[in-house]
Design a protein around this motif. Structure first.
Motif, PDB file in Angstrom:
ATOM      1  N   PRO A 289       0.704  -0.907   0.075  1.00 48.41           N
ATOM      2  CA  PRO A 289       0.019   0.258   0.142  1.00 48.41           C
ATOM      3  C   PRO A 289       1.178   0.902  -0.028  1.00 48.41           C
ATOM      4  O   PRO A 289       1.798   1.385   0.518  1.00 48.41           O
ATOM      5  N   LEU A 290       0.492   2.196  -0.200  1.00 45.50           N
ATOM      6  CA  LEU A 290       1.001   3.608  -0.791  1.00 45.50           C
ATOM      7  C   LEU A 290       0.918   4.323   0.310  1.00 45.50           C
ATOM      8  O   LEU A 290       0.124   4.286   1.263  1.00 45.50           O
ATOM      9  N   ASP A 291       2.079   5.001   1.342  1.00 43.92           N
ATOM     10  CA  ASP A 291       1.727   5.907   2.391  1.00 43.92           C
ATOM     11  C   ASP A 291       2.385   7.099   1.629  1.00 43.92           C
ATOM     12  O   ASP A 291       3.950   7.408   1.624  1.00 43.92           O
ATOM     13  N   TYR A 292       1.900   8.219   2.130  1.00 44.58           N
ATOM     14  CA  TYR A 292       2.342   9.465   1.970  1.00 44.58           C
ATOM     15  C   TYR A 292       4.066   9.420   2.296  1.00 44.58           C
ATOM     16  O   TYR A 292       4.510   9.629   2.105  1.00 44.58           O
ATOM     17  N   THR A 293       3.752   9.004   4.124  1.00 43.06           N
ATOM     18  CA  THR A 293       5.172   9.684   4.775  1.00 43.06           C
ATOM     19  C   THR A 293       6.200   8.669   4.939  1.00 43.06           C
ATOM     20  O   THR A 293       6.899   8.912   4.901  1.00 43.06           O
ATOM     21  N   ARG A 294       5.400   7.223   4.333  1.00 37.20           N
ATOM     22  CA  ARG A 294       6.979   6.550   4.191  1.00 37.20           C
ATOM     23  C   ARG A 294       7.646   6.093   2.735  1.00 37.20           C
ATOM     24  O   ARG A 294       8.383   6.183   2.365  1.00 37.20           O
ATOM     25  N   HIS A 295       6.681   7.045   1.356  1.00 42.17           N
ATOM     26  CA  HIS A 295       7.062   6.769   0.181  1.00 42.17           C
ATOM     27  C   HIS A 295       7.157   7.735  -0.860  1.00 42.17           C
ATOM     28  O   HIS A 295       8.127   7.913  -1.518  1.00 42.17           O
ATOM     29  N   VAL A 296       6.364   8.213  -0.169  1.00 37.76           N
ATOM     30  CA  VAL A 296       5.817  10.115  -1.335  1.00 37.76           C
ATOM     31  C   VAL A 296       6.839  11.334  -0.052  1.00 37.76           C
ATOM     32  O   VAL A 296       7.866  11.380  -1.357  1.00 37.76           O
ATOM     33  N   ALA A 297       7.072  11.574   0.238  1.00 36.13           N
ATOM     34  CA  ALA A 297       7.463  13.085   1.495  1.00 36.13           C
ATOM     35  C   ALA A 297       9.074  12.304   1.330  1.00 36.13           C
ATOM     36  O   ALA A 297       9.525  13.429   0.873  1.00 36.13           O
ATOM     37  N   PRO A 298       9.841  10.866   1.115  1.00 34.41           N
ATOM     38  CA  PRO A 298      10.934  11.078   1.104  1.00 34.41           C
ATOM     39  C   PRO A 298      11.054  11.259  -0.137  1.00 34.41           C
ATOM     40  O   PRO A 298      12.244  12.261  -1.025  1.00 34.41           O
ATOM     41  N   MET A 299      10.624  11.367  -1.279  1.00 30.20           N
ATOM     42  CA  MET A 299      10.881  11.905  -3.121  1.00 30.20           C
ATOM     43  C   MET A 299      11.145  13.637  -2.679  1.00 30.20           C
ATOM     44  O   MET A 299      11.778  13.946  -3.201  1.00 30.20           O
ATOM     45  N   ILE A 300      10.026  14.251  -2.196  1.00 28.11           N
ATOM     46  CA  ILE A 300      10.125  16.032  -1.957  1.00 28.11           C
ATOM     47  C   ILE A 300      11.293  15.706  -1.581  1.00 28.11           C
ATOM     48  O   ILE A 300      11.930  16.974  -1.418  1.00 28.11           O
ATOM     49  N   SER A 301      11.807  15.375   0.110  1.00 27.80           N
ATOM     50  CA  SER A 301      12.732  15.796   0.198  1.00 27.80           C
ATOM     51  C   SER A 301      14.201  15.367  -0.298  1.00 27.80           C
ATOM     52  O   SER A 301      15.163  16.572  -0.152  1.00 27.80           O
ATOM     53  N   ASP A 302      14.520  14.532  -1.365  1.00 26.01           N
ATOM     54  CA  ASP A 302      15.673  14.198  -1.814  1.00 26.01           C
ATOM     55  C   ASP A 302      15.179  14.751  -3.335  1.00 26.01           C
ATOM     56  O   ASP A 302      16.913  15.190  -3.461  1.00 26.01           O
ATOM     57  N   MET A 303      14.554  15.471  -3.780  1.00 25.12           N
ATOM     58  CA  MET A 303      14.719  16.283  -4.683  1.00 25.12           C
ATOM     59  C   MET A 303      15.416  17.506  -4.444  1.00 25.12           C
ATOM     60  O   MET A 303      15.904  18.191  -5.321  1.00 25.12           O
ATOM     61  N   GLY A 304      14.454  18.028  -3.392  1.00 23.92           N
ATOM     62  CA  GLY A 304      14.737  19.298  -2.628  1.00 23.92           C
ATOM     63  C   GLY A 304      16.103  19.244  -2.223  1.00 23.92           C
ATOM     64  O   GLY A 304      16.646  20.167  -2.391  1.00 23.92           O
ATOM     65  N   ALA A 305      17.173  18.016  -1.980  1.00 26.56           N
ATOM     66  CA  ALA A 305      18.142  18.206  -1.050  1.00 26.56           C
ATOM     67  C   ALA A 305      18.987  18.334  -2.320  1.00 26.56           C
ATOM     68  O   ALA A 305      20.176  18.995  -2.106  1.00 26.56           O
ATOM     69  N   MET A 306      18.771  17.283  -3.089  1.00 24.45           N
ATOM     70  CA  MET A 306      19.655  17.197  -4.534  1.00 24.45           C
ATOM     71  C   MET A 306      19.499  18.614  -5.377  1.00 24.45           C
ATOM     72  O   MET A 306      20.783  19.560  -5.616  1.00 24.45           O
ATOM     73  N   LEU A 307      18.637  19.214  -5.491  1.00 26.26           N
ATOM     74  CA  LEU A 307      18.462  20.793  -6.606  1.00 26.26           C
ATOM     75  C   LEU A 307      19.169  21.913  -5.381  1.00 26.26           C
ATOM     76  O   LEU A 307      19.690  22.282  -5.888  1.00 26.26           O
ATOM     77  N   ALA A 308      18.893  21.739  -4.118  1.00 23.76           N
ATOM     78  CA  ALA A 308      19.923  22.683  -2.755  1.00 23.76           C
ATOM     79  C   ALA A 308      20.879  22.456  -3.474  1.00 23.76           C
ATOM     80  O   ALA A 308      21.508  23.860  -2.830  1.00 23.76           O
ATOM     81  N   THR A 309      21.508  21.251  -3.466  1.00 28.25           N
ATOM     82  CA  THR A 309      22.975  21.307  -3.886  1.00 28.25           C
ATOM     83  C   THR A 309      23.596  21.477  -4.308  1.00 28.25           C
ATOM     84  O   THR A 309      24.645  22.379  -5.612  1.00 28.25           O
ATOM     85  N   ALA A 310      22.751  21.901  -5.377  1.00 34.04           N
ATOM     86  CA  ALA A 310      23.379  22.038  -7.011  1.00 34.04           C
ATOM     87  C   ALA A 310      22.941  23.789  -7.466  1.00 34.04           C
ATOM     88  O   ALA A 310      24.128  23.810  -7.639  1.00 34.04           O
ATOM     89  N   ALA A 311      21.975  24.548  -5.707  1.00 34.81           N
ATOM     90  CA  ALA A 311      22.447  25.616  -6.038  1.00 34.81           C
ATOM     91  C   ALA A 311      23.378  26.572  -5.854  1.00 34.81           C
ATOM     92  O   ALA A 311      24.448  27.005  -5.847  1.00 34.81           O
ATOM     93  N   LEU A 312      24.298  25.530  -4.709  1.00 33.70           N
ATOM     94  CA  LEU A 312      25.073  26.048  -4.135  1.00 33.70           C
ATOM     95  C   LEU A 312      26.922  25.319  -5.036  1.00 33.70           C
ATOM     96  O   LEU A 312      27.174  26.727  -5.294  1.00 33.70           O
TER      97      LEU A 312
END
Length: 323
Positions: A289-312
């Motif tokens: 079963p798909l769960d927002y906290t376990r499966h979707v939220a990590p995608m958002i944080s991973d994407m944000g971390a990679m783009l913030a790193t690229a910005a630096l």
């Protein structure tokens, strides 16, 4: 420091995402039921057909060659290959559903990206501008998820890539992970790459491949032991290699400690390469079963971390007044 909360969707958007997940869950339950009967039926029928043909072969084969004759071996190989193909065919209701949902979900959850676009398996537009010195020689490439748009004030293209050299069992991985291509603040007059230092044999072939490039030193023993710096414009590259690029790589070593990140500058294009075995934007198995906290939220944080790193990393080549 990257704050995960900066990338998370608003309550209104989150409510819409949860409704989408509920709709997906209803469709997922149906797909699971379909797969449960399709897989044993498709694969089972293949095995029955193979066994029947093998039995017929035995009727006409020499008794000493039954089950191990050349026609039998060919039949077994063909049956095995057919079983694999039919297994994936049987799984199509699940794979189609998951890809369709990702097509809908990813642009929504990445709401902090302006003009966001998503595609699966296409060739990224920026890939041909990636300096090959950053990855070494390869003759095969495969792309998974590709996300593009504008983050902060710059356009980018982020994609999962696997680059391989050779064929069959003798092939080797030149790069597997995420590549973030971004627009440089100020163009670098040439090519500059910082790659993981490898053994002497690999370095020799990389040197042949990058014969037009000269190697530089950052002047910091630990960094020079981990990285090779190569450029076709030593005069322009040296201040970066001994300054901002060295600082950025030390920071990247703390932020992405598993495998050293790579950086490449090519004129107006910058590239951040993050070697990773992880598939960042994959949904769980269809039976889970798909769960927002376990499966979707990590995608958002991973994407944000990679783009913030690229910005630096993007600030490496900026002139003093443009930082």
């Amino acid at each position: 420091m990257v704050e995960t909360a900066d990338f998370m969707p608003s309550e209104t958007v989150l409510a819409g995402i949860r409704r989408d997940i509920e709709a997906y869950e209803a469709a997922r339950a149906l797909a699971v039921r379909q797969v449960r009967w399709r897989v044993p039926l498709f694969v089972g029928l293949t095995l029955v057909v193979v066994a029947l043909i093998a039995w017929l072969f035995n009727k006409v084969a020499d008794p000493n060659e039954q089950w191990l004759s050349t026609p039998h071996v060919f039949l077994y190989v063909l049956g095995f290959a057919a079983s694999i193909l039919l297994y994936f065919q049987a799984m199509k209701p699940a794979t189609r559903l998951q890809q369709s949902f990702r097509d809908t979900l990813l642009p929504i959850i990445f709401g902090f990206i302006r003009d966001v676009r998503y595609q699966h398996g296409g060739r990224p537009n920026s890939f041909d501008r990636l300096p090959r010195e950053a990855v070494g020689p390869f003759n095969r490439q495969a792309f998974d998820d590709v996300v593009s748009g504008r983050y902060e004030d710059f356009p980018f293209e982020l994609y999962e890539a696997e680059l391989r050299e050779g064929t069959g069992k003798g092939s080797s991985t030149a790069f597997k992970g995420v590549i973030v291509a971004f627009e440089a603040i100020d163009p670098f007059p040439g090519i500059l790459v910082a790659t993981r230092r490898t053994n002497a044999v690999v370095s020799f072939f990389r040197g042949m491949f990058a014969s037009r490039m000269q190697e530089l030193s950052s002047g910091e023993p630990l960094l020079d032991a981990a990285y090779e710096f190569r450029t076709d414009n030593v005069e322009a590259a040296r201040p970066l290699v001994t300054g901002r690029l060295a600082q950025a790589l030390k920071w990247l070593g703390e932020t992405w400690p598993d495998d050293p990140a790579r950086v490449a500058l090519n004129g107006g294009d910058g590239f951040l390469l993050l070697p990773q075995a992880k598939n960042f934007f994959e949904l769980p198995e269809i039976s889970v079963p798909l769960d927002y906290t376990r499966h979707v939220a990590p995608m958002i944080s991973d994407m944000g971390a990679m783009l913030a790193t690229a910005a630096l990393v993007r600030k490496i080549g900026a002139k003093d007044g443009a930082r």
